[in-house]
Design a protein around this motif. Sequence first.
Motif, mmCIF file in Angstrom:
data_model
loop_
_atom_site.group_PDB
_atom_site.id
_atom_site.type_symbol
_atom_site.label_atom_id
_atom_site.label_comp_id
_atom_site.label_asym_id
_atom_site.label_seq_id
_atom_site.Cartn_x
_atom_site.Cartn_y
_atom_site.Cartn_z
ATOM 1 N N MET A 70 -47.082 -13.694 7.047
ATOM 2 C CA MET A 70 -46.125 -12.956 6.055
ATOM 3 C C MET A 70 -45.840 -11.523 6.694
ATOM 4 S SD MET A 70 -44.683 -12.672 3.284
ATOM 5 C CE MET A 70 -45.100 -14.015 2.275
ATOM 6 N N ILE A 71 -44.775 -11.093 6.775
ATOM 7 C CA ILE A 71 -44.342 -9.788 6.901
ATOM 8 C C ILE A 71 -44.163 -9.026 5.834
ATOM 9 C CG2 ILE A 71 -42.555 -8.612 8.048
ATOM 10 C CD1 ILE A 71 -41.569 -11.342 9.152
ATOM 11 N N LYS A 72 -44.428 -7.738 5.862
ATOM 12 C CA LYS A 72 -44.279 -6.816 4.883
ATOM 13 C C LYS A 72 -43.805 -5.357 5.502
ATOM 14 C CE LYS A 72 -47.180 -4.008 1.518
ATOM 15 N NZ LYS A 72 -48.372 -3.356 0.946
ATOM 16 N N LEU A 73 -42.663 -5.105 4.673
ATOM 17 C CA LEU A 73 -42.091 -4.040 5.272
ATOM 18 C C LEU A 73 -42.095 -2.722 4.163
ATOM 19 C CD1 LEU A 73 -38.593 -5.169 6.530
ATOM 20 C CD2 LEU A 73 -40.811 -5.067 7.954
ATOM 21 N N THR A 74 -42.655 -1.263 4.832
ATOM 22 C CA THR A 74 -42.708 -0.330 3.776
ATOM 23 C C THR A 74 -41.502 0.804 4.333
ATOM 24 O OG1 THR A 74 -44.953 -0.615 3.594
ATOM 25 C CG2 THR A 74 -44.282 1.495 2.749
ATOM 26 N N ILE A 75 -40.417 1.092 3.709
ATOM 27 C CA ILE A 75 -39.337 1.782 3.916
ATOM 28 C C ILE A 75 -39.287 3.209 3.011
ATOM 29 C CG2 ILE A 75 -36.867 2.071 4.337
ATOM 30 C CD1 ILE A 75 -37.046 -1.076 4.413
ATOM 31 N N PRO A 76 -39.286 4.230 3.747
ATOM 32 C CA PRO A 76 -39.305 5.596 2.905
ATOM 33 C C PRO A 76 -38.048 5.735 2.698
ATOM 34 C CG PRO A 76 -39.403 5.943 5.256
ATOM 35 C CD PRO A 76 -39.624 4.647 5.273
ATOM 36 N N HIS A 77 -37.972 6.447 1.398
ATOM 37 C CA HIS A 77 -36.647 6.905 0.910
ATOM 38 C C HIS A 77 -36.096 8.129 1.538
ATOM 39 C CE1 HIS A 77 -35.681 3.446 -1.931
ATOM 40 N NE2 HIS A 77 -36.868 3.674 -1.975
ATOM 41 N N HIS A 78 -34.772 8.231 1.861
ATOM 42 C CA HIS A 78 -34.434 9.606 2.654
ATOM 43 C C HIS A 78 -33.424 9.976 1.467
ATOM 44 C CE1 HIS A 78 -31.377 11.403 5.180
ATOM 45 N NE2 HIS A 78 -32.463 12.072 5.619
ATOM 46 N N VAL A 79 -33.345 11.333 1.522
ATOM 47 C CA VAL A 79 -32.385 12.205 0.698
ATOM 48 C C VAL A 79 -31.937 13.322 1.477
ATOM 49 C CG1 VAL A 79 -32.109 13.410 -1.635
ATOM 50 C CG2 VAL A 79 -33.924 11.759 -1.471
ATOM 51 N N SER A 80 -30.613 13.085 1.982
ATOM 52 C CA SER A 80 -29.966 14.091 2.848
ATOM 53 C C SER A 80 -29.492 15.251 1.926
ATOM 54 C CB SER A 80 -28.747 13.487 3.698
ATOM 55 O OG SER A 80 -28.243 14.104 4.458
ATOM 56 N N GLY A 81 -29.853 16.438 2.643
ATOM 57 C CA GLY A 81 -29.305 17.726 1.801
ATOM 58 C C GLY A 81 -28.038 18.243 2.687
ATOM 59 N N LEU A 82 -28.009 17.873 3.882
ATOM 60 C CA LEU A 82 -26.666 18.445 4.656
ATOM 61 C C LEU A 82 -26.362 16.951 5.446
ATOM 62 C CD1 LEU A 82 -28.350 21.407 6.410
ATOM 63 C CD2 LEU A 82 -26.741 21.576 4.629
ATOM 64 N N TRP A 83 -24.919 16.874 5.266
ATOM 65 C CA TRP A 83 -24.265 15.760 5.981
ATOM 66 C C TRP A 83 -22.874 16.044 6.597
ATOM 67 C CZ3 TRP A 83 -25.590 16.006 1.049
ATOM 68 C CH2 TRP A 83 -24.446 15.897 0.177
ATOM 69 N N ILE A 84 -22.461 15.865 7.614
ATOM 70 C CA ILE A 84 -21.285 16.086 8.263
ATOM 71 C C ILE A 84 -20.654 14.721 9.005
ATOM 72 C CG2 ILE A 84 -19.421 17.495 9.525
ATOM 73 C CD1 ILE A 84 -23.078 19.139 8.767
ATOM 74 N N PRO A 85 -19.851 14.022 8.450
ATOM 75 C CA PRO A 85 -19.572 13.117 8.710
ATOM 76 C C PRO A 85 -18.638 13.057 10.294
ATOM 77 C CG PRO A 85 -18.563 13.066 6.682
ATOM 78 C CD PRO A 85 -19.141 14.418 6.901
ATOM 79 N N HIS B 66 -33.231 -6.238 5.535
ATOM 80 C CA HIS B 66 -32.972 -7.595 5.758
ATOM 81 C C HIS B 66 -32.717 -7.791 7.208
ATOM 82 C CE1 HIS B 66 -29.635 -11.060 4.822
ATOM 83 N NE2 HIS B 66 -30.872 -11.481 4.670
ATOM 84 N N THR B 67 -32.171 -6.728 8.014
ATOM 85 C CA THR B 67 -31.769 -6.946 9.531
ATOM 86 C C THR B 67 -33.223 -7.150 10.234
ATOM 87 O OG1 THR B 67 -31.523 -4.488 9.544
ATOM 88 C CG2 THR B 67 -29.731 -5.853 9.398
ATOM 89 N N LEU B 68 -34.261 -6.196 9.643
ATOM 90 C CA LEU B 68 -35.498 -6.288 10.343
ATOM 91 C C LEU B 68 -36.020 -7.761 10.173
ATOM 92 C CD1 LEU B 68 -37.189 -3.136 10.106
ATOM 93 C CD2 LEU B 68 -36.441 -3.827 12.077
ATOM 94 N N VAL B 69 -36.193 -8.250 9.132
ATOM 95 C CA VAL B 69 -36.691 -9.567 8.698
ATOM 96 C C VAL B 69 -36.024 -10.641 9.455
ATOM 97 C CG1 VAL B 69 -36.873 -11.333 7.060
ATOM 98 C CG2 VAL B 69 -37.662 -8.845 6.497
ATOM 99 N N ASN B 70 -34.933 -10.659 9.548
ATOM 100 C CA ASN B 70 -34.045 -11.493 10.319
ATOM 101 C C ASN B 70 -34.311 -11.561 11.826
ATOM 102 O OD1 ASN B 70 -32.019 -13.748 8.600
ATOM 103 N ND2 ASN B 70 -32.417 -11.687 7.615
ATOM 104 N N SER B 71 -34.305 -10.262 12.328
ATOM 105 C CA SER B 71 -34.782 -9.777 13.829
ATOM 106 C C SER B 71 -36.011 -10.458 14.137
ATOM 107 C CB SER B 71 -34.467 -8.528 13.845
ATOM 108 O OG SER B 71 -34.886 -8.168 15.260
ATOM 109 N N ILE B 72 -36.817 -10.252 13.235
ATOM 110 C CA ILE B 72 -38.235 -10.932 13.562
ATOM 111 C C ILE B 72 -38.410 -12.271 13.573
ATOM 112 C CG2 ILE B 72 -40.705 -11.089 12.756
ATOM 113 C CD1 ILE B 72 -40.175 -8.125 11.539
ATOM 114 N N TYR B 73 -37.781 -12.976 12.733
ATOM 115 C CA TYR B 73 -37.734 -14.514 12.488
ATOM 116 C C TYR B 73 -36.960 -15.112 13.760
ATOM 117 C CZ TYR B 73 -39.906 -15.562 8.060
ATOM 118 O OH TYR B 73 -40.800 -15.235 7.207
ATOM 119 N N ALA B 74 -35.617 -14.226 14.277
ATOM 120 C CA ALA B 74 -35.294 -14.799 15.441
ATOM 121 C C ALA B 74 -35.570 -14.368 16.859
ATOM 122 C CB ALA B 74 -33.589 -14.237 15.222
ATOM 123 N N GLY B 75 -36.497 -13.629 16.606
ATOM 124 C CA GLY B 75 -37.336 -13.179 17.808
ATOM 125 C C GLY B 75 -36.349 -12.241 18.629
ATOM 126 N N SER B 76 -35.705 -11.444 17.869
ATOM 127 C CA SER B 76 -34.482 -10.662 18.533
ATOM 128 C C SER B 76 -35.198 -9.115 18.528
ATOM 129 C CB SER B 76 -33.464 -10.644 17.768
ATOM 130 O OG SER B 76 -32.513 -9.863 18.459
#
Length: 283
Positions: A1-16, A96-106
């Motif tokens: 079984m795979i478990k991912l823990t992902i912190p939440h990011h709150v940006s205060g400055l952003w310039i596209p 989703h990308t990490l889980v699929n990457s792990i299953y695909a061996g990528s």
Amino acid sequence: MIKLTIPHHVSGLWIPVLSSNPLFSGSIGAGINLSVSSVALPVEDECTIRLNNQKVFHEQAKDVCEFYKTKVGVTVESPFNLGKGFALSSTLLIAHTLVNSIYAGSSLLNAFQKAHELEVVRGTGLGDVISQYYGGFVIRTRPGPPGIGEAFKIPVKYRVKLIVSSLPYSEPTGKMLERIPLSHYEKGLSLLKKVASSEDLMDYFNAAKEYTQGIFDYSSIPAEILRSPGVVGLYLKKSALIIWVEKDHVTEITDILSRRQLFFMESEISRTGVEIEYSGKPP
């Protein structure tokens, strides 16, 4: 079984910073990752993204499964909702990308790059993926995902106590970006230079407040909080209210939020970025 823990990011400055290639697009800026995290688990034989048991991001899920030639979904438990400023869209796509990457061996690095690409192409975010990759207090100096963009995790000198609230407001990222004038981004760039020079968290909070006051409605913040001597600093990103509070004043601030019937959680700045935990053998 795979478990991912992902912190939440709150940006205060952003310039596209945009180009014809989404991998070289994104934003420069600064933000903090919270110790409050989302937890993600794989769902086999189902190409879906579930947020708190609700299916979301149908097209993005399809893109990911087609890219990896897999049929693996992900279920994510989070205290937050989409459109609130807590980088939940990037959280879902990283999961989703990490889980699929792990299953695909990528490549795991390529999974972060795919998540960033989908964020840019779908208009759901610009700089959160690389920030969540590192965790902590992050300054982004070149747009793009890990391996292409450039970001620095800045050591924090203080023991920071945060209260995180979600005010009754939401806005898609695309609409938010459309209404910000070029002149305000120029102001953001000037503020970012100051924060990058000092690498000081207090300077960041002051800059984030100055920048976001020109974008979001600070009158929605309870006046008692704005006046409180126990508040070291605060800023607002969409509905995400980040309050840096002195330890002895935590109860005062949480009582104000409780009386207003506003959601809140106590937090700190995360010490780590995205974490992958295996129980048993990897797939």
